[in-house]
Design a protein around this motif. Sequence first.
Motif, PDB file in Angstrom:
ATOM      1  N   TRP A 226      16.907  13.719  83.953  1.00  8.04           N
ATOM      2  CA  TRP A 226      17.853  14.210  84.954  1.00  8.04           C
ATOM      3  C   TRP A 226      18.797  15.225  84.337  1.00  8.04           C
ATOM      4  O   TRP A 226      19.353  14.993  83.272  1.00  8.04           O
ATOM      5  N   MET A 227      18.977  16.301  84.994  1.00  6.48           N
ATOM      6  CA  MET A 227      19.905  17.317  84.478  1.00  6.48           C
ATOM      7  C   MET A 227      21.333  16.800  84.655  1.00  6.48           C
ATOM      8  O   MET A 227      21.684  16.294  85.709  1.00  6.48           O
ATOM      9  N   GLU A 228      22.108  16.952  83.628  1.00  5.46           N
ATOM     10  CA  GLU A 228      23.528  16.627  83.757  1.00  5.46           C
ATOM     11  C   GLU A 228      24.292  17.892  83.417  1.00  5.46           C
ATOM     12  O   GLU A 228      23.771  18.766  82.738  1.00  5.46           O
ATOM     13  N   ASP A 229      25.509  18.002  83.878  1.00  3.55           N
ATOM     14  CA  ASP A 229      26.334  19.190  83.621  1.00  3.55           C
ATOM     15  C   ASP A 229      25.617  20.478  84.015  1.00  3.55           C
ATOM     16  O   ASP A 229      25.749  21.492  83.340  1.00  3.55           O
ATOM     17  N   HIS A 230      24.806  20.402  85.027  1.00  8.09           N
ATOM     18  CA  HIS A 230      24.174  21.658  85.478  1.00  8.09           C
ATOM     19  C   HIS A 230      24.896  22.150  86.731  1.00  8.09           C
ATOM     20  O   HIS A 230      25.128  21.385  87.662  1.00  8.09           O
ATOM     21  N   ASP A 231      25.264  23.416  86.715  1.00  6.57           N
ATOM     22  CA  ASP A 231      25.952  23.988  87.869  1.00  6.57           C
ATOM     23  C   ASP A 231      24.928  24.671  88.770  1.00  6.57           C
ATOM     24  O   ASP A 231      24.409  25.740  88.425  1.00  6.57           O
ATOM     25  N   PRO A 232      24.616  24.074  89.917  1.00  4.93           N
ATOM     26  CA  PRO A 232      23.557  24.655  90.752  1.00  4.93           C
ATOM     27  C   PRO A 232      23.928  25.996  91.366  1.00  4.93           C
ATOM     28  O   PRO A 232      23.075  26.660  91.954  1.00  4.93           O
ATOM     29  N   TYR A 233      25.184  26.389  91.239  1.00  4.50           N
ATOM     30  CA  TYR A 233      25.577  27.699  91.786  1.00  4.50           C
ATOM     31  C   TYR A 233      25.386  28.805  90.757  1.00  4.50           C
ATOM     32  O   TYR A 233      25.601  29.972  91.046  1.00  4.50           O
ATOM     33  N   ASP A 234      24.977  28.424  89.551  1.00  7.43           N
ATOM     34  CA  ASP A 234      24.765  29.407  88.476  1.00  7.43           C
ATOM     35  C   ASP A 234      23.272  29.728  88.419  1.00  7.43           C
ATOM     36  O   ASP A 234      22.462  28.939  87.920  1.00  7.43           O
ATOM     37  N   ARG A 235      22.922  30.903  88.935  1.00  4.72           N
ATOM     38  CA  ARG A 235      21.500  31.228  89.070  1.00  4.72           C
ATOM     39  C   ARG A 235      20.805  31.362  87.712  1.00  4.72           C
ATOM     40  O   ARG A 235      19.657  30.942  87.545  1.00  4.72           O
ATOM     41  N   GLU A 236      21.493  31.971  86.760  1.00  2.00           N
ATOM     42  CA  GLU A 236      20.850  32.145  85.449  1.00  2.00           C
ATOM     43  C   GLU A 236      20.584  30.805  84.787  1.00  2.00           C
ATOM     44  O   GLU A 236      19.515  30.574  84.212  1.00  2.00           O
ATOM     45  N   ALA A 237      21.567  29.917  84.885  1.00  2.00           N
ATOM     46  CA  ALA A 237      21.388  28.588  84.301  1.00  2.00           C
ATOM     47  C   ALA A 237      20.243  27.876  85.013  1.00  2.00           C
ATOM     48  O   ALA A 237      19.417  27.204  84.390  1.00  2.00           O
ATOM     49  N   ALA A 238      20.192  28.081  86.332  1.00  2.00           N
ATOM     50  CA  ALA A 238      19.137  27.444  87.113  1.00  2.00           C
ATOM     51  C   ALA A 238      17.769  27.939  86.646  1.00  2.00           C
ATOM     52  O   ALA A 238      16.826  27.162  86.491  1.00  2.00           O
ATOM     53  N   PHE A 239      17.708  29.227  86.376  1.00  2.00           N
ATOM     54  CA  PHE A 239      16.415  29.775  85.954  1.00  2.00           C
ATOM     55  C   PHE A 239      16.008  29.242  84.578  1.00  2.00           C
ATOM     56  O   PHE A 239      14.855  28.898  84.343  1.00  2.00           O
TER      57      PHE A 239
END
Lengths: 294, 570
Positions: A226-239
């Motif tokens: 499970w991803m933790e500390d992931h900001d789903p509004y950050d597209r680069e991080a999402a990629f």
Amino acid sequence: MNVQLPTGRELFEPKRPGSQDIAWCPGCGNFGIRNILISALAELNLKPNQVAIISGIGQAAKMPHYINANGYHTLHGRAIPIATGVKAANPELTVIAEGGDGDMYAEGGNHLLHAIRRNPDITVLIHDNQIYGLTKGQASPTTMKGVKTPTQPWGVFEEPFNPVALGVALDASFVARTFMGYFKESVEIIKKAIKHKGLAIVDILHPCVSFNKVNTYAWYREHTYWMEDHDPYDREAAFRRAIESDPIPLGIFYINEKPTFEEMVPAYRKDKTPLWKREPKLDLVEKFFEERKL
Amino acid sequence: MSEFKGEVSIVLGGAAGQGIQTVEEILTNALKKSGYHVYANKEYMSRIRGGINTTEIRVSSRRVRAFIKRIDILVPFKKGTLSWVKDRLGENTVVLGEKENVEEEFLGKVNLVEVPLTKMAMEVGSQLYLNTTAAGLIVGLFHGDFGAVEEYIRKRFGSKGENVVKKNIEAAKKGYELGIKLCEEGTIRVEVERDEKVREEVLLTGTEAVGIGAFAGGMNFLSFYPMSPSTGVSTFAAQHAEEFEIVVEQVEDEISAINMALGAWFAGARAMVSTSGGGFALMSEAISLAGMAENPVVIHLAQRPGPATGLPTRTMQGDLNLVLYAGHGDFPRIILAPGSLEEAFYLTAEAFNLADKYQVPVIILTDQYFVDTYYNLPAPDVEKVRFERHIVEAKPGYRRYELTEDGISPRAVPGYGEEVVVANGNEHDEWGDITEDAELTVKMQEKRAIKKLETIKKDAPLPKLIGKEDAKYLVIAWGSTLHVVEEAIEKLGREDVALLHFSWVYPLNPKVREFFEDKVLIDVENNITGQFAELLKKEFGVEVHHKILKYDGRPFSVEEVLEGLKGVVE
Ligand SMILES: Cc1ncc(C[n+]2csc(CCOP(=O)(O)OP(=O)(O)O)c2C)c(N)n1
Ligand code: SF4
């Protein structure tokens, strides 16, 4: 599974004579997904007649028969355009498009791409078992490299399809992945997907006990996190997360709030009435002819 | 001196992109407003610039609705035009235009009336005004109302600013004055009487008739993928989407287009797709879904020649077999093919009631010739349009596929009533759940493929008989050839020849057979195999005696049908 089931679930249990004859193999992950979906709908306090489940073809796509909700079991790969039409005709309905990985990523791949662009307010649930179930075990677009099947006896050599990376790349409105073995988390993700305004894609990993001997329950537990500390509004991080492959990240990767298809079409700008309640605008037809006389 | 009485056939020819359409629009509108009956049709190449495109305009003292080969006045805007239409030039044809646009070989052979259109346009300021000058010229030949020209120019160019309007009017005026002068000098004389009633009529194209008919039928959803010659209907819908408050979406492919429309109908919308043969071919899987799930849908198919991409901008009645047989398995469908613009309006509107009532695909078959045709007609009577909604409330115990005597199960839509609606493209029980039960399969197959079909057949209207019931010869036509055949028969002037025109093409009412008894049957079709004649053979066992077929991608002309008929009856 020892979990507390929410109240309201019984509403979604079908009592139609044919709905008891479930065609899924004993032990299949599809049962878990049904459970998750029913719980999510119940927890959202929805009523069966407010929900429309539009499915394609495949084992996964049999869902409308095993749930008490409006349903349309359609064609291989076509659930998304049909669901788009349903939602556009009646935005008051909660519309879910459902199918397998072959259904949504192979036969229906083009529709998925364009649905992301179009952004109807529907939820797309993909039962991703990395194999074709109903046609008995051929590779699907998500089958891992090297896996041998009756129709790929030499082992799959194509690159597996990455729906999450695709969703983020195309700036989809909502992209998530879960494993149906995690009940509570999956219910939460699906609730968020349904509540999300805009196209929500949820890739749901699940084992096919009959044809996929590689990606078992145990395999998914071992190869996901499970991803933790992931900001789903950050597209680069999402990629960056989207292209991780082993272990496979789970959770909501990306959220991009934007206008939906139904909000953009001229049909609802002034009037929110669903299309089925509308009548022809004969006065405007009359006016059209009047203007043509001049 | 060249004299034209009662009617003039004018052909404009030039390259794509040269603005012939502007001339055509100004002309037809202004002449109609001046009280002349007008008819226009175009043929064009599948290219954006260059080539040769032509527009035929008939201006008459009586109602005209058909394509004729004869050219009375030819206005060439480009060299090559005369060669392109040489089969249509006659002894009396006047070529009105500039010498540069006439090929060497024709000089001296044709009756050329030189008019310095370019020079006149340049005097106004630019070659750009050539089109309006030409339009003015022709209106002048008819002594048409110049006010109507001005009005149209204002409407057409108004958004481009006052100067553009002013210059165009000036250019048209120059042309107009020259037109009058040509008459006064006795170079050309045009004598066409006006009919005051025409002013009160409307000028419509086939495309618009289908489009506005769909609106009248309550269409509120249109999904499409562009393909000539069907795109006009989608454009029309998009242009009016705000006003009529409808969903119009250009989707990724025809597969998506029809499936989206099926979804919309499932949820109670009145949806249509507009396509051509190639696009329809892609839709055939969903047509089967509509058959199995008993999902209504309306499809407008504007035919062009195939197979494959064929002749993209030309015409043919070649897709009847496609729409008759598209889809796998057995299920009924309704095929309509309007012959007149009135029919296109009423039938398209009615298509939505039919789809709703019988829960089958309803296909409106037009073709390039039909959608690009326009003429004046009395405004259709909007009050004659019936709006029938065949939707029931899903009460507890509701069964989507309830077995009934006439094969029609009451259709509920999701959200209307407490009960849920389950539709299914797999064989199903009455509730909509999957079944493989043999007995139930038999019942469901019979319900869809036989009972429902029988119900529709009984309700199917009869074809239109034009002429005497006891005529010896019966000409059979369907769809867009109506007026051409009608005029040819009129010109033939024989009482023993009648026309039976089908705009309801399938399924056919069993009573249709009676029309054929003891007749000599002459089938006229714009395709190579006589697809409709084959259908009659299959349905009724009748064999037509003669076939008049045309399949060069062009529409029939009155002259051609007349020739063909003479060959049979004389
Ligand atoms: C047009 C078309 N092509 C092929 C099929 C056969 N078919 C049925 S299900 C299926 C694949 C199913 O795989 P998936 O979508 O992954 O669903 P699963 O059965 O694994 O749930 C195929 C190829 C079909 N029904 N329609
Ligand atoms: S074939 Fe596989 S996916 Fe399909 S029901 Fe059986 S176990 Fe489940």
